[in-house]
Design a protein around this motif. Structure first.
Motif, PDB file in Angstrom:
ATOM      1  N   ASP A 142       0.829  -1.212   0.000  1.00 52.93           N
ATOM      2  CA  ASP A 142       0.000   0.000   0.000  1.00 52.93           C
ATOM      3  C   ASP A 142       0.861   1.259   0.000  1.00 52.93           C
ATOM      4  O   ASP A 142       1.655   1.477   0.913  1.00 52.93           O
ATOM      5  CB  ASP A 142      -0.911  -0.027   1.231  1.00 52.93           C
ATOM      6  CG  ASP A 142      -1.891   1.133   1.247  1.00 52.93           C
ATOM      7  OD1 ASP A 142      -1.973   1.856   0.242  1.00 52.93           O
ATOM      8  OD2 ASP A 142      -2.582   1.297   2.267  1.00 52.93           O
ATOM      9  N   ALA A 179      -9.698   4.792   7.636  1.00 48.60           N
ATOM     10  CA  ALA A 179      -9.351   3.370   7.532  1.00 48.60           C
ATOM     11  C   ALA A 179     -10.405   2.615   6.737  1.00 48.60           C
ATOM     12  O   ALA A 179     -10.087   1.686   5.989  1.00 48.60           O
ATOM     13  CB  ALA A 179      -9.195   2.774   8.920  1.00 48.60           C
ATOM     14  N   VAL A 180     -11.673   3.008   6.874  1.00 45.41           N
ATOM     15  CA  VAL A 180     -12.752   2.311   6.170  1.00 45.41           C
ATOM     16  C   VAL A 180     -12.595   2.447   4.665  1.00 45.41           C
ATOM     17  O   VAL A 180     -12.878   1.514   3.900  1.00 45.41           O
ATOM     18  CB  VAL A 180     -14.133   2.833   6.642  1.00 45.41           C
ATOM     19  CG1 VAL A 180     -14.317   4.296   6.244  1.00 45.41           C
ATOM     20  CG2 VAL A 180     -15.263   1.979   6.039  1.00 45.41           C
ATOM     21  N   ASP A 181     -12.101   3.596   4.190  1.00 39.70           N
ATOM     22  CA  ASP A 181     -11.868   3.777   2.758  1.00 39.70           C
ATOM     23  C   ASP A 181     -10.772   2.832   2.273  1.00 39.70           C
ATOM     24  O   ASP A 181     -10.880   2.222   1.213  1.00 39.70           O
ATOM     25  CB  ASP A 181     -11.475   5.227   2.461  1.00 39.70           C
ATOM     26  CG  ASP A 181     -12.609   6.199   2.716  1.00 39.70           C
ATOM     27  OD1 ASP A 181     -13.772   5.762   2.639  1.00 39.70           O
ATOM     28  OD2 ASP A 181     -12.332   7.377   2.984  1.00 39.70           O
ATOM     29  N   LYS A 182      -9.724   2.732   3.050  1.00 38.10           N
ATOM     30  CA  LYS A 182      -8.606   1.863   2.671  1.00 38.10           C
ATOM     31  C   LYS A 182      -9.052   0.397   2.663  1.00 38.10           C
ATOM     32  O   LYS A 182      -8.690  -0.373   1.763  1.00 38.10           O
ATOM     33  CB  LYS A 182      -7.443   2.058   3.631  1.00 38.10           C
ATOM     34  CG  LYS A 182      -6.198   1.262   3.251  1.00 38.10           C
ATOM     35  CD  LYS A 182      -4.991   1.679   4.074  1.00 38.10           C
ATOM     36  CE  LYS A 182      -4.560   3.110   3.736  1.00 38.10           C
ATOM     37  NZ  LYS A 182      -3.273   3.474   4.376  1.00 38.10           N
ATOM     38  N   GLU A 183      -9.837  -0.003   3.633  1.00 36.31           N
ATOM     39  CA  GLU A 183     -10.320  -1.378   3.687  1.00 36.31           C
ATOM     40  C   GLU A 183     -11.171  -1.705   2.463  1.00 36.31           C
ATOM     41  O   GLU A 183     -11.076  -2.801   1.898  1.00 36.31           O
ATOM     42  CB  GLU A 183     -11.141  -1.592   4.967  1.00 36.31           C
ATOM     43  CG  GLU A 183     -10.300  -1.587   6.235  1.00 36.31           C
ATOM     44  CD  GLU A 183     -11.165  -1.686   7.480  1.00 36.31           C
ATOM     45  OE1 GLU A 183     -12.402  -1.832   7.321  1.00 36.31           O
ATOM     46  OE2 GLU A 183     -10.617  -1.626   8.593  1.00 36.31           O
ATOM     47  N   LYS A 184     -11.979  -0.754   2.054  1.00 35.03           N
ATOM     48  CA  LYS A 184     -12.832  -0.953   0.877  1.00 35.03           C
ATOM     49  C   LYS A 184     -11.976  -1.156  -0.369  1.00 35.03           C
ATOM     50  O   LYS A 184     -12.233  -2.058  -1.180  1.00 35.03           O
ATOM     51  CB  LYS A 184     -13.744   0.274   0.700  1.00 35.03           C
ATOM     52  CG  LYS A 184     -14.545   0.271  -0.586  1.00 35.03           C
ATOM     53  CD  LYS A 184     -15.302   1.585  -0.729  1.00 35.03           C
ATOM     54  CE  LYS A 184     -15.972   1.673  -2.093  1.00 35.03           C
ATOM     55  NZ  LYS A 184     -16.632   2.994  -2.303  1.00 35.03           N
ATOM     56  N   VAL A 188      -8.730  -2.078  -0.543  1.00 37.83           N
ATOM     57  CA  VAL A 188      -7.947  -3.320  -0.441  1.00 37.83           C
ATOM     58  C   VAL A 188      -8.820  -4.530  -0.767  1.00 37.83           C
ATOM     59  O   VAL A 188      -8.380  -5.471  -1.452  1.00 37.83           O
ATOM     60  CB  VAL A 188      -7.318  -3.446   0.960  1.00 37.83           C
ATOM     61  CG1 VAL A 188      -6.736  -4.841   1.167  1.00 37.83           C
ATOM     62  CG2 VAL A 188      -6.237  -2.390   1.153  1.00 37.83           C
ATOM     63  N   ALA A 189     -10.066  -4.507  -0.309  1.00 36.78           N
ATOM     64  CA  ALA A 189     -10.982  -5.622  -0.592  1.00 36.78           C
ATOM     65  C   ALA A 189     -11.239  -5.743  -2.100  1.00 36.78           C
ATOM     66  O   ALA A 189     -11.311  -6.857  -2.647  1.00 36.78           O
ATOM     67  CB  ALA A 189     -12.298  -5.426   0.152  1.00 36.78           C
ATOM     68  N   GLU A 210      -8.127  -7.234  -3.742  1.00 35.78           N
ATOM     69  CA  GLU A 210      -8.062  -8.679  -3.492  1.00 35.78           C
ATOM     70  C   GLU A 210      -9.054  -9.429  -4.385  1.00 35.78           C
ATOM     71  O   GLU A 210      -8.747 -10.504  -4.919  1.00 35.78           O
ATOM     72  CB  GLU A 210      -8.333  -8.964  -2.019  1.00 35.78           C
ATOM     73  CG  GLU A 210      -7.203  -8.523  -1.102  1.00 35.78           C
ATOM     74  CD  GLU A 210      -7.533  -8.697   0.372  1.00 35.78           C
ATOM     75  OE1 GLU A 210      -8.751  -8.806   0.682  1.00 35.78           O
ATOM     76  OE2 GLU A 210      -6.607  -8.709   1.200  1.00 35.78           O
TER      77      GLU A 210
END
Length: 427
Positions: free
Chosen positions: A9, A16-21, A23-24, A27
């Protein structure tokens, strides 16, 4: 054994929620597409817009299964209108591209968005590189399965998506009309809706991505029409003979301050009855001009020059001048009706294109082809004089009126030049 996805990254998302979205999504992409770089996927960020992306290589077999070039500009509110320009099937460069793909050439910088929100079966939405994709597809159908380079965006909002589409379609080889169309889509559907309402575009039809005789009108043509109508409306018809009345052509391929200023000054322009009537009347003129040169069943082949005559109404000088005079006469209903009646000449050439082609002034160069071929200021000014003159009696455009209009234009320009010189002396 499948390679484990390793995402490195390099983004700077605030939440953090934006980054998790994001990254998902990456993947999901890696699982579905198996890029060569799975063990080291660099997640980067365009700092101007905040858009996240990766660059990698994906096999043609994966692209054919998961990708599409049928991509809407605005999938939420304008899903019927497409981001990509049309495939130019007969271009020599495209023919060479297809041959290269068959010879196992690998292509790069195919710009796309990975999203399952719209058409989930084809999550790779190709935004830039539709010709390369088509060449890859044709080669794949012949058994060629090479890896190709992709730049893939994730989690785009609408503004980011439009930005990516614009930069992906902005290069020297791309027409400015496509850039205009994408800019106008970003602004919303108002201009397109208006053109469809008055008949300048068919229902569900989009603006052309390049100005050609067989294409729909362009964004530039529509903007030019509207801007000139309101510029004309600002001039009283009784002051026409003593006022500068040269229509303008709006800019293309860049932000147009005249267009932006008009929309700001007239936020209700889309419902302006005078403008709506003018648009419908001009659409009728286009149709009448085309019908006058439509080959009959007895003679299905158009005569030399008739194709150009049929499209004469869409010449920028004709279009801008006609709209300008519609604005000038907007408060004179009698003369305005005469102006609009130009289209009501069943079986005739409303614009008398053959006579326009013979119209010229003694100052014109030898290579001047006649009125209605060029689009410069002089051409637009002469045509404005002609349409204003025609509205006096609605007897149509004649050779005598064309000659008088040209002379009136030059006489007016001389008068205005004298006035400008006098103002300098007085100053």
């Amino acid at each position: 054994m499948a390679t484990k996805t390793n995402i490195i990254d390099r983004t700077e998302f605030a939440a953090a929620v934006d980054k998790e979205k994001i990254v998902a999504l990456v993947e999901d992409f890696a699982d579905a597409c198996a890029p060569l770089e799975c063990d080291r996927l660099l997640l980067l960020q365009d700092k101007r817009t905040g858009a996240a992306y990766i660059e990698c290589h994906v096999a043609a077999s994966k692209l054919m299964h998961l990708a599409t070039i049928d991509v809407p500009i605005d999938p939420d509110d304008q899903a019927d209108y497409r981001a990509n320009r049309d495939i130019v099937e007969d271009h020599i460069a495209f023919e060479q591209m297809k041959q290269d793909a068959i010879a196992q050439r690998t292509f790069s910088n195919i710009v796309s968005e990975f999203s399952r929100a719209f058409d989930p079966e084809h999550p790779i939405k190709i935004i830039g590189g539709q010709h390369r994709y088509s060449a890859i597809k044709e080669a794949f159908d012949r058994g060629v399965d090479e890896y190709h380079g992709l730049k893939i965006y994730f989690g785009l909002d609408n503004d980011q998506r439009i930005d990516v589409q614009l930069i992906s379609n902005t290069n020297i080889a791309v027409s400015t009309d496509l850039f205009d169309r994408m800019q106008e889509t970003l602004a919303g559907p108002a201009l397109r809706d208006w053109c469809q309402a008055v008949g300048l575009l068919a229902p569900k039809q989009d603006f052309a991505d390049k100005r050609l005789r067989s294409n729909p009108i362009t964004v530039r043509s529509a903007r030019t029409f509207i801007v000139n109508y309101f510029r004309g409306a600002a001039i009283p018809d009784k002051a026409f003979d003593s006022t500068e009345t040269t229509p303008m052509i709006t800019r293309s391929g860049a932000n147009d301050p005249d267009w932006d200023e008009l929309k700001k000054a007239k936020p209700a322009l889309w419902s302006d009855k005078g403008l709506l009537d003018a648009g419908k009347a001009f659409a009728a003129l286009i149709e009448a001009q085309r019908k006058a040169f439509t080959p009959t069943n007895a003679n299905k082949k158009a005569k030399a020059g008739q194709t150009d005559f049929a499209e004469k109404a869409l010449n920028f000088a004709v279009l801008s001048a006609w709209a300008f005079i519609a604005g000038v006469l907007s408060n004179n209903q009698v003369r305005l009706a005469r102006h609009y009646a130009l289209a009501d000449q069943t079986g005739r050439d409303p614009l008398n294109a053959a006579s326009l082609a013979k119209g010229r002034h003694k100052t014109d160069a030898e290579n001047y082809r006649g009125l209605g071929y060029r689009t410069d200021a002089k051409e637009r000014g002469r045509l404005a004089e002609l349409f204003f003159l025609q509205a006096e009696d609605a007897s149509g455009i004649t050779a005598a009126k064309i000659d008088l209009a040209i002379k009136k234009y030059h006489a007016k320009e001389a008068l205005l030049e004298v006035k400008r010189a006098e103002s300098k002396v007085e100053a």
